[in-house]
Write a protein that holds these residues in place. Structure first.
Motif, PDB file in Angstrom:
ATOM      1  N   PHE A 148      -3.212  15.376 -82.376  1.00  0.00           N
ATOM      2  CA  PHE A 148      -2.289  14.858 -81.356  1.00  0.00           C
ATOM      3  C   PHE A 148      -0.940  15.563 -81.386  1.00  0.00           C
ATOM      4  CE2 PHE A 148      -1.995  12.004 -85.036  1.00  0.00           C
ATOM      5  CZ  PHE A 148      -0.635  12.045 -85.320  1.00  0.00           C
ATOM      6  N   LEU A 149      -0.663  16.326 -82.458  1.00  0.00           N
ATOM      7  CA  LEU A 149       0.574  17.107 -82.523  1.00  0.00           C
ATOM      8  C   LEU A 149       0.337  18.589 -82.280  1.00  0.00           C
ATOM      9  CD1 LEU A 149       2.409  15.484 -85.575  1.00  0.00           C
ATOM     10  CD2 LEU A 149       2.807  15.092 -83.133  1.00  0.00           C
ATOM     11  N   SER A 150      -0.908  18.940 -81.953  1.00  0.00           N
ATOM     12  CA  SER A 150      -1.246  20.339 -81.687  1.00  0.00           C
ATOM     13  C   SER A 150      -2.175  20.375 -80.477  1.00  0.00           C
ATOM     14  CB  SER A 150      -1.928  20.960 -82.924  1.00  0.00           C
ATOM     15  OG  SER A 150      -2.221  22.308 -82.701  1.00  0.00           O
ATOM     16  N   THR A 151      -1.585  20.370 -79.298  1.00  0.00           N
ATOM     17  CA  THR A 151      -2.375  20.282 -78.075  1.00  0.00           C
ATOM     18  C   THR A 151      -2.220  21.533 -77.215  1.00  0.00           C
ATOM     19  OG1 THR A 151      -0.565  19.150 -76.916  1.00  0.00           O
ATOM     20  CG2 THR A 151      -2.223  17.759 -78.006  1.00  0.00           C
ATOM     21  N   LEU A 152      -3.195  21.721 -76.345  1.00  0.00           N
ATOM     22  CA  LEU A 152      -3.203  22.833 -75.403  1.00  0.00           C
ATOM     23  C   LEU A 152      -3.364  22.288 -73.995  1.00  0.00           C
ATOM     24  CD1 LEU A 152      -5.813  25.094 -77.267  1.00  0.00           C
ATOM     25  CD2 LEU A 152      -3.320  25.367 -77.308  1.00  0.00           C
ATOM     26  N   ASP A 153      -2.935  23.069 -73.015  1.00  0.00           N
ATOM     27  CA  ASP A 153      -3.221  22.716 -71.632  1.00  0.00           C
ATOM     28  C   ASP A 153      -4.717  22.803 -71.390  1.00  0.00           C
ATOM     29  OD1 ASP A 153      -0.550  22.353 -70.973  1.00  0.00           O
ATOM     30  OD2 ASP A 153      -0.282  24.433 -70.336  1.00  0.00           O
ATOM     31  N   ALA A 154      -5.228  21.957 -70.526  1.00  0.00           N
ATOM     32  CA  ALA A 154      -6.614  22.082 -70.102  1.00  0.00           C
ATOM     33  C   ALA A 154      -6.785  23.408 -69.360  1.00  0.00           C
ATOM     34  CB  ALA A 154      -6.998  20.911 -69.206  1.00  0.00           C
ATOM     35  N   ASP A 156      -7.206  26.452 -66.810  1.00  0.00           N
ATOM     36  CA  ASP A 156      -6.736  26.638 -65.438  1.00  0.00           C
ATOM     37  C   ASP A 156      -7.852  26.336 -64.448  1.00  0.00           C
ATOM     38  OD1 ASP A 156      -4.257  27.413 -66.328  1.00  0.00           O
ATOM     39  OD2 ASP A 156      -4.699  29.560 -66.245  1.00  0.00           O
ATOM     40  N   GLY A 157      -7.496  25.629 -63.375  1.00  0.00           N
ATOM     41  CA  GLY A 157      -8.456  25.310 -62.326  1.00  0.00           C
ATOM     42  C   GLY A 157      -9.252  24.056 -62.577  1.00  0.00           C
ATOM     43  N   SER A 158      -9.161  23.475 -63.770  1.00  0.00           N
ATOM     44  CA  SER A 158      -9.935  22.273 -64.071  1.00  0.00           C
ATOM     45  C   SER A 158      -9.264  21.040 -63.487  1.00  0.00           C
ATOM     46  CB  SER A 158     -10.093  22.103 -65.584  1.00  0.00           C
ATOM     47  OG  SER A 158      -8.837  21.836 -66.198  1.00  0.00           O
ATOM     48  N   GLU A 159     -10.062  19.988 -63.295  1.00  0.00           N
ATOM     49  CA  GLU A 159      -9.505  18.726 -62.807  1.00  0.00           C
ATOM     50  C   GLU A 159      -8.477  18.186 -63.799  1.00  0.00           C
ATOM     51  OE1 GLU A 159     -12.816  16.168 -62.341  1.00  0.00           O
ATOM     52  OE2 GLU A 159     -13.891  17.491 -60.956  1.00  0.00           O
ATOM     53  N   GLU A 160      -8.766  18.380 -65.068  1.00  0.00           N
ATOM     54  CA  GLU A 160      -7.858  17.889 -66.095  1.00  0.00           C
ATOM     55  C   GLU A 160      -6.509  18.607 -66.037  1.00  0.00           C
ATOM     56  OE1 GLU A 160     -12.049  17.094 -67.314  1.00  0.00           O
ATOM     57  OE2 GLU A 160     -10.973  18.817 -66.487  1.00  0.00           O
ATOM     58  N   LYS A 161      -6.528  19.902 -65.762  1.00  0.00           N
ATOM     59  CA  LYS A 161      -5.275  20.653 -65.655  1.00  0.00           C
ATOM     60  C   LYS A 161      -4.446  20.137 -64.475  1.00  0.00           C
ATOM     61  CE  LYS A 161      -2.325  24.018 -66.514  1.00  0.00           C
ATOM     62  NZ  LYS A 161      -2.759  25.424 -66.543  1.00  0.00           N
ATOM     63  N   LEU A 162      -5.121  19.843 -63.377  1.00  0.00           N
ATOM     64  CA  LEU A 162      -4.421  19.319 -62.204  1.00  0.00           C
ATOM     65  C   LEU A 162      -3.773  17.973 -62.495  1.00  0.00           C
ATOM     66  CD1 LEU A 162      -6.981  20.260 -59.387  1.00  0.00           C
ATOM     67  CD2 LEU A 162      -4.825  21.403 -59.937  1.00  0.00           C
ATOM     68  N   ARG A 163      -4.376  17.215 -63.415  1.00  0.00           N
ATOM     69  CA  ARG A 163      -3.816  15.910 -63.778  1.00  0.00           C
ATOM     70  C   ARG A 163      -2.791  16.030 -64.905  1.00  0.00           C
ATOM     71  NH1 ARG A 163      -9.425  14.167 -63.290  1.00  0.00           N
ATOM     72  NH2 ARG A 163      -9.627  14.245 -65.573  1.00  0.00           N
ATOM     73  N   GLY A 164      -2.563  17.248 -65.372  1.00  0.00           N
ATOM     74  CA  GLY A 164      -1.575  17.455 -66.422  1.00  0.00           C
ATOM     75  C   GLY A 164      -2.041  17.042 -67.799  1.00  0.00           C
ATOM     76  N   GLU A 165      -3.340  16.944 -68.002  1.00  0.00           N
ATOM     77  CA  GLU A 165      -3.863  16.492 -69.288  1.00  0.00           C
ATOM     78  C   GLU A 165      -3.796  17.601 -70.349  1.00  0.00           C
ATOM     79  OE1 GLU A 165      -7.736  14.798 -68.973  1.00  0.00           O
ATOM     80  OE2 GLU A 165      -7.176  13.471 -67.326  1.00  0.00           O
ATOM     81  N   LYS A 166      -3.657  17.165 -71.589  1.00  0.00           N
ATOM     82  CA  LYS A 166      -3.668  18.058 -72.741  1.00  0.00           C
ATOM     83  C   LYS A 166      -4.935  17.801 -73.560  1.00  0.00           C
ATOM     84  CE  LYS A 166       0.672  19.666 -72.306  1.00  0.00           C
ATOM     85  NZ  LYS A 166       1.074  21.093 -72.271  1.00  0.00           N
ATOM     86  N   VAL A 167      -5.354  18.819 -74.318  1.00  0.00           N
ATOM     87  CA  VAL A 167      -6.495  18.653 -75.215  1.00  0.00           C
ATOM     88  C   VAL A 167      -6.079  19.153 -76.603  1.00  0.00           C
ATOM     89  CG1 VAL A 167      -8.257  18.848 -73.433  1.00  0.00           C
ATOM     90  CG2 VAL A 167      -7.418  20.914 -74.544  1.00  0.00           C
ATOM     91  N   PRO A 168      -6.614  18.553 -77.661  1.00  0.00           N
ATOM     92  CA  PRO A 168      -6.268  19.021 -79.001  1.00  0.00           C
ATOM     93  C   PRO A 168      -6.753  20.451 -79.225  1.00  0.00           C
ATOM     94  CG  PRO A 168      -7.308  16.856 -79.078  1.00  0.00           C
ATOM     95  CD  PRO A 168      -7.489  17.367 -77.689  1.00  0.00           C
ATOM     96  N   ALA A 169      -5.928  21.267 -79.838  1.00  0.00           N
ATOM     97  CA  ALA A 169      -6.382  22.601 -80.231  1.00  0.00           C
ATOM     98  C   ALA A 169      -7.465  22.439 -81.292  1.00  0.00           C
ATOM     99  CB  ALA A 169      -5.221  23.414 -80.782  1.00  0.00           C
ATOM    100  N   PRO A 170      -8.514  23.264 -81.245  1.00  0.00           N
ATOM    101  CA  PRO A 170      -9.593  23.096 -82.232  1.00  0.00           C
ATOM    102  C   PRO A 170      -9.141  23.529 -83.622  1.00  0.00           C
ATOM    103  CG  PRO A 170      -9.958  25.086 -80.960  1.00  0.00           C
ATOM    104  CD  PRO A 170      -8.781  24.388 -80.327  1.00  0.00           C
ATOM    105  N   ARG A 171      -9.683  22.862 -84.620  1.00  0.00           N
ATOM    106  CA  ARG A 171      -9.509  23.352 -85.985  1.00  0.00           C
ATOM    107  C   ARG A 171     -10.457  24.531 -86.164  1.00  0.00           C
ATOM    108  NH1 ARG A 171     -11.335  20.572 -91.704  1.00  0.00           N
ATOM    109  NH2 ARG A 171     -10.279  22.084 -93.063  1.00  0.00           N
ATOM    110  N   ILE A 172      -9.950  25.661 -86.639  1.00  0.00           N
ATOM    111  CA  ILE A 172     -10.776  26.851 -86.862  1.00  0.00           C
ATOM    112  C   ILE A 172     -10.863  27.075 -88.368  1.00  0.00           C
ATOM    113  CG2 ILE A 172     -11.093  29.293 -86.391  1.00  0.00           C
ATOM    114  CD1 ILE A 172      -9.583  28.956 -83.796  1.00  0.00           C
ATOM    115  N   LEU A 173     -12.027  26.788 -88.916  1.00  0.00           N
ATOM    116  CA  LEU A 173     -12.249  26.791 -90.354  1.00  0.00           C
ATOM    117  C   LEU A 173     -13.098  27.997 -90.747  1.00  0.00           C
ATOM    118  CD1 LEU A 173     -12.048  25.314 -93.102  1.00  0.00           C
ATOM    119  CD2 LEU A 173     -14.095  24.028 -92.430  1.00  0.00           C
TER     120      LEU A 173
END
Length: 328
Positions: A148-154, A156-173
């Motif tokens: 919740f402290l490391s988010t990215l924009d949805a 481009d062109g997605s419905e979520e991006k149009l709604r201004g939603e954020k998604v958590p950046a993935p953990r890369i292990l």
């Protein structure tokens, strides 16, 4: 194990005597059972999606394609680490392949979203897989930082991006368990972690046990049996992870050594699709299901002292007959 089909690859089931077809979304209902029925039933909480991705085109792939032989990948009279293809990087074509897959995932519905997002990305420590993961998934979440402290924009062109939603950046292990079958070919050794991680500082390197490459051998290839057991140990480790949607960026021979151990009772077309050699930057999506009878087994980390799985399946020599000349 079982699988769904992705746009880039026909990804067939992953369990002997069973067949699964998932629904379009991640909230799927499925049936997979007795061998004579053609399907089986598994508890949903015992399943997770795993999206295996072979690295994009590397300089070693271009070299072998140009020469028509893997001989260009051997060390000759010099130390393997001095070879220009040691721990080979991506070509410009490889970077474009990774960017194309990123675009595909940005428009691939999954998990109730209009795009595919991952809880966890597991990456081989070789440079070409790290570069592939970076170009597909971006910098990732800083190690130790909550989602919740490391988010990215949805996308481009997605419905979520149009709604201004954020998604958590993935953990890369980063994990040694999913690296390429090591030895003989210079491209399959790796640089010290202290050098690689400076290029990928947001990746989590905390579970890599050694700075230098303790596994690569200059003149002997890792045995088929050992690579198969390492693959099963990796699946055991994935099974114990809490995440439900996981991407794994890895290598063709390692994948071949995993998939050839499964699918023996599948329809020939599905078996061929599962077990064939993966192309550069190919996505092969499966649903992995635990039967529950091996869940209590210890899964030791891959070290030079304890590299093997506690599970035995079939003779790797028989399973992989004729597959020894596959490109790395």
């Amino acid at each position: 194990f079982s699988a769904t089909r992705a746009k880039f690859v026909a990804a067939p089931p992953f369990i002997p005597g069973a067949l699964l077809r998932c629904m379009i979304g991640d909230n799927f209902e499925y049936s997979l059972g007795p061998p004579d029925s053609g399907f089986s039933l598994f508890l949903a909480e015992r399943t997770k999606k795993v999206h295996f991705i072979r690295h994009a085109e590397g300089e070693h792939n271009a070299a072998t394609a140009s020469s028509g032989s893997n001989d260009v990948l051997t060390r000759g009279d010099n130390p393997a680490r001095d070879h220009p293809l040691w721990d080979a990087r991506l070509t410009d074509v490889g970077v474009q392949q990774a960017q194309k897959l990123k675009q595909h995932l940005a428009s691939r519905p999954s998990g109730g979203r209009s795009f595919t997002a991952f809880d966890l990305v597991v990456v081989s420590p070789l440079t070409r897989t790290c570069e592939t993961a970076f170009h597909i998934f971006g910098p990732g979440r800083q190690p130790g930082k909550p989602g919740f402290l490391s988010t990215l924009d949805a996308p481009d062109g997605s419905e979520e991006k149009l709604r201004g939603e954020k998604v958590p950046a993935p953990r890369i292990l980063v994990r040694e368990e999913c690296r390429e079958r090591w030895g003989q070919y210079v491209c399959d050794g790796r640089r010290p972690v202290s050098k690689i991680m400076s290029e990928f500082p947001s990746f989590d390197w905390s579970e890599v046990p050694y700075d230098d490459d303790h596994f690569y051998t200059e003149d002997a290839r890792e045995s088929d049996e050992h690579c198969c057991e390492r693959g099963i140990a990796f699946l055991q480790w994935l099974n114990k992870r809490p995440e439900k949607c996981i991407a794994v960026v890895t290598h063709s021979s390692f994948l071949r050594h995993i998939f050839t151990q499964f699918g023996g009772n599948l329809h020939k077309d599905d078996q061929d699709s599962l077990q064939r050699l993966a192309g550069n930057c190919e996505l092969r999506s499966i649903v992995m299901c635990s039967h529950g009878n091996k869940d209590g087994l210890d899964v030791p980390p891959l070290t030079s002292d304890a590299p093997r799985s506690t599970v035995r399946i079939s003779s790797a020599t028989d399973l992989l007959a004729g597959a020894h000349n596959a490109p790395p």
